[in-house]
Write a protein that holds these residues in place. Structure first.
Motif, mmCIF file in Angstrom:
data_model
loop_
_atom_site.group_PDB
_atom_site.id
_atom_site.type_symbol
_atom_site.label_atom_id
_atom_site.label_comp_id
_atom_site.label_asym_id
_atom_site.label_seq_id
_atom_site.Cartn_x
_atom_site.Cartn_y
_atom_site.Cartn_z
ATOM 1 N N LEU A 1 -74.452 37.670 -35.478
ATOM 2 C CA LEU A 1 -74.548 37.176 -34.090
ATOM 3 C C LEU A 1 -75.552 37.993 -33.283
ATOM 4 N N GLU A 2 -76.156 37.327 -32.286
ATOM 5 C CA GLU A 2 -77.006 38.020 -31.318
ATOM 6 C C GLU A 2 -76.131 38.990 -30.527
ATOM 7 N N ASN A 3 -76.764 40.025 -30.018
ATOM 8 C CA ASN A 3 -76.087 40.970 -29.131
ATOM 9 C C ASN A 3 -75.284 40.285 -28.032
ATOM 10 N N ILE A 4 -75.954 39.329 -27.373
ATOM 11 C CA ILE A 4 -75.371 38.656 -26.214
ATOM 12 C C ILE A 4 -74.110 37.881 -26.604
ATOM 13 N N ASP A 5 -74.101 37.318 -27.832
ATOM 14 C CA ASP A 5 -72.932 36.563 -28.268
ATOM 15 C C ASP A 5 -71.772 37.490 -28.615
ATOM 16 N N ARG A 6 -72.101 38.633 -29.191
ATOM 17 C CA ARG A 6 -71.038 39.608 -29.459
ATOM 18 C C ARG A 6 -70.423 40.074 -28.136
ATOM 19 N N GLN A 7 -71.308 40.302 -27.171
ATOM 20 C CA GLN A 7 -70.812 40.754 -25.867
ATOM 21 C C GLN A 7 -69.950 39.672 -25.206
ATOM 22 N N LEU A 8 -70.347 38.420 -25.389
ATOM 23 C CA LEU A 8 -69.569 37.294 -24.857
ATOM 24 C C LEU A 8 -68.148 37.320 -25.409
ATOM 25 N N LEU A 9 -68.029 37.560 -26.702
ATOM 26 C CA LEU A 9 -66.702 37.593 -27.327
ATOM 27 C C LEU A 9 -65.889 38.785 -26.830
ATOM 28 N N VAL A 10 -66.566 39.909 -26.572
ATOM 29 C CA VAL A 10 -65.872 41.077 -26.018
ATOM 30 C C VAL A 10 -65.344 40.743 -24.625
ATOM 31 N N GLU A 11 -66.212 40.135 -23.807
ATOM 32 C CA GLU A 11 -65.803 39.808 -22.436
ATOM 33 C C GLU A 11 -64.603 38.860 -22.412
ATOM 34 N N ARG A 12 -64.524 37.991 -23.431
ATOM 35 C CA ARG A 12 -63.397 37.049 -23.488
ATOM 36 C C ARG A 12 -62.176 37.661 -24.155
ATOM 37 N N GLN A 13 -62.265 38.951 -24.518
ATOM 38 C CA GLN A 13 -61.178 39.655 -25.184
ATOM 39 C C GLN A 13 -60.864 39.078 -26.553
ATOM 40 N N LEU A 14 -61.842 38.425 -27.173
ATOM 41 C CA LEU A 14 -61.625 37.836 -28.496
ATOM 42 C C LEU A 14 -61.968 38.813 -29.603
ATOM 43 N N ILE A 15 -62.874 39.731 -29.328
ATOM 44 C CA ILE A 15 -63.122 40.828 -30.264
ATOM 45 C C ILE A 15 -63.140 42.130 -29.473
ATOM 46 N N SER A 16 -62.957 43.237 -30.181
ATOM 47 C CA SER A 16 -62.975 44.539 -29.515
ATOM 48 C C SER A 16 -64.422 45.018 -29.397
ATOM 49 N N ARG A 17 -64.632 45.957 -28.479
ATOM 50 C CA ARG A 17 -65.958 46.566 -28.371
ATOM 51 C C ARG A 17 -66.323 47.249 -29.700
ATOM 52 N N GLU A 18 -65.307 47.787 -30.364
ATOM 53 C CA GLU A 18 -65.560 48.462 -31.643
ATOM 54 C C GLU A 18 -66.118 47.501 -32.688
ATOM 55 N N LEU A 19 -65.515 46.314 -32.804
ATOM 56 C CA LEU A 19 -66.018 45.341 -33.780
ATOM 57 C C LEU A 19 -67.446 44.925 -33.427
ATOM 58 N N SER A 20 -67.688 44.773 -32.132
ATOM 59 C CA SER A 20 -69.021 44.372 -31.681
ATOM 60 C C SER A 20 -70.061 45.422 -32.059
ATOM 61 N N ASP A 21 -69.704 46.692 -31.854
ATOM 62 C CA ASP A 21 -70.690 47.766 -32.016
ATOM 63 C C ASP A 21 -70.769 48.332 -33.436
ATOM 64 N N ASN A 22 -69.775 48.026 -34.275
ATOM 65 C CA ASN A 22 -69.774 48.497 -35.669
ATOM 66 C C ASN A 22 -71.061 48.125 -36.397
ATOM 67 N N HIS A 23 -71.232 48.706 -37.574
ATOM 68 C CA HIS A 23 -72.349 48.272 -38.416
ATOM 69 C C HIS A 23 -71.767 47.557 -39.633
ATOM 70 N N GLY A 24 -72.612 46.884 -40.353
ATOM 71 C CA GLY A 24 -72.195 46.286 -41.615
ATOM 72 C C GLY A 24 -71.524 44.932 -41.465
#
Lengths: 356, 356
Positions: free
Chosen positions: A77-100
């Motif tokens: 996913l693009e950065n912005i889409d990961r951030q969108l999911l974080v803002e909606r509380q659907l994923i954690s910031r950790e999952l968004s920022d992880n690698h791999g």
């Protein structure tokens, strides 16, 4: 489900329904699980991560749940889409920022979210509007059983479920309730509530979990202990304490109205007026003013606006949402202008598409 | 004309028309005159005051002006009605607060006001919207002639018209222009303007004349000298300086827009939002916010509100007007609530009678 559609709608848990929903935004239970056959992620190389992600992703999407599920490979996913999911509380910031290699399974209504390769191999959550911990527990317990019928969890007879971080060992459960406590904040009684909660080992966090500030007077109350008690006992502890906090918040609201109804009404109306008229506004000020407006609706002091709209605005005025709505990357100053424009449109009763 | 009708309408000079009316609210000329046959008021006993008031009152009401005139015996008016006339700039605070027999003749359009037994036996004023000093002068000069054909003024060949206070001796004229200078206030350049005006013996006062604060960024510029120059010369001096102040204000507005259009637009929109939503608001804050809104209309940043409405709100939100509109005496706190309610009604486009 695709992320473009997601941008413009909002999850079931923001609907502002369910018991005590004037104060309880949402109830959430998450379970941390790991697969016996793989090392914890801190010891897993990229190849192992890919293997976990691919095998779990396929199994999760095929789970026989009643709700349609979608799977997103988060690393693609693009950065912005990961951030969108974080803002909606659907994923954690950790999952968004992880690698791999990592992923998330989401139900269309956004009640169910199952993260793959976050801190643990599996982090599943069920979230519902209002005070609805039993509903969350029944649903997540079933999901957990369904997954367990497909895989072998890392489990110790003595310790229970094994997790990457010792603080989650045992049940791997986090039971949390998001509360809106503006009156306790205004009357400065919130600190007393925090102290009482800490004494009984409950944690208090802001809107976006660990380390996030309590913006908009939102507080997440959750268990800190996961070991030595059953899931039901841990849920019970939160279920017992929440009504007391609700009682204090209601008491504080009543006192505010009684002491200075006019001043409170004035403050709430002005907050609403600024949200409807500002030409540039920060996220922080927006949260602060929306919090006043939300309390105003609950106190019957604002009658042309509904709670679900306000709940949604808390999420839709976040940076990634604004940029998705506008369809273009925005710097901080531009976001403040876009945020003000979006608020004016939403609060004037016009659809955001109608005017620019 | 009666005072109840007056409460709900507004004078011609608030119409926001005439040259430079974005910055020049109104032009005003007043003449001070005394009758030769009576002592100055400081030496007049109650009997003499009654005699002056009764004989002048009758003569004034019979003046052959084109406009219908009304006469009010100010000493018989209620406190609130005297205050109403002060707020509308139709009588001075001094006439309102004086003792003994005194009166005022008013034209229906509120352009003409002739006070009897203020500091002098006669104080006549003509006021017009925008920069219109010639219009004021032609009209007041004619009125002065008409009165002089009926009475004998106290006049000295050497000094000119004799007045109770030496500062008015000679022409007895005060030429004044009310300016709205929000940008010079914001940019703090207003002090320079004041210093320049003082150097050429022009006085600067607030909205309600001598001793009043410059609320709402309104400033009255007027001559201080009345002796040794002709009326035309004194008018000419004000006529020459005003365009320069207008130029500086326009320059300051352009600079504000250029430097930070967004911030300015935001500030103006928020001011408008607060005025439309507050539940309680002081007179001072109202003036301050209305001033921003007025500038916003002139800069094209607010498009659903007109200058005459804003001009009128400056007057109608004053204490006596609010109490007359509500039809009941109000304490300060009650007035703040009534003021907010009145502003919401007027700015929502609804007539004040429609909602409470």
């Amino acid at each position: 489900m695709d992320l473009e559609t997601l941008t413009h709608k909002s999850g079931e848990w923001l609907k502002g329904q369910g018991p005590e929903s004037d104060i309880v935004i949402s109830s959430r239970i998450r379970l941390a699980r790991n697969l016996a056959q793989y090392p914890f992620l801190s010891r897993a190389d990229d190849r192992v991560r890919v293997e976990i992600e691919e095998s779990l992703g396929q199994k999760l999407i095929d789970l026989p749940l009643k709700k349609p599920l979608s799977y997103f490979k988060v690393h693609t996913l693009e950065n912005i889409d990961r951030q969108l999911l974080v803002e909606r509380q659907l994923i954690s910031r950790e999952l968004s920022d992880n690698h791999g290699s990592r992923g998330v399974v989401l139900s269309d209504e956004e009640n169910v979210s199952i993260m793959v390769n976050e801190e643990d191999h599996l982090r599943m959550q069920v979230i519902h509007s209002g005070l609805a911990l039993d509903e969350c527990w029944n649903e997540i317990d079933r999901i957990d059983d369904l997954i367990e019928s497909e895989v072998t969890y890392a489990f110790s007879q003595q310790l229970g479920y094994l997790t990457a971080c010792p603080t989650n060992v045992g049940t791997g459960i986090r039971v949390s309730v998001m509360l809106h406590l503006p009156a306790l904040v205004v009357t400065k009684e919130i600190q007393k509530v925090f102290q009482a909660l800490h004494k009984i080992s409950l944690a208090v966090r802001g809107l976006y979990g660990e380390g996030s500030q309590a913006m908009g007077d939102f507080y997440q109350i959750s268990n800190q202990v996961t070991l030595g008690k059953t899931e039901e006992q841990l849920i019970q502890q939160v279920k017992e304490v929440v009504p007391r906090i609700i009682f204090y918040e209601r008491q504080a609201r009543t006192a505010l109205v009684k002491d200075n109804r006019e001043g409170l009404h004035d403050q709430i109306s002005r907050a609403y007026g600024i949200l409807k008229n500002a030409q540039t506004i920060s996220s922080e000020e927006t949260m602060h003013l929306l919090s006043s407006v939300r309390m105003g609706i609950n106190l019957g002091l604002i009658d042309d606006l509904e709670i679900p709209t306000v709940n949604e605005l808390f999420i839709h005025t976040q940076p990634a949402h604004l940029q998705k709505i506008k369809g273009t990357p925005l710097e901080s100053g531009e976001r403040n202008v876009a945020r003000a424009s979006y608020l004016r449109q939403r609060l004037s009763g016009r659809h955001p598409g109608e005017v620019n």
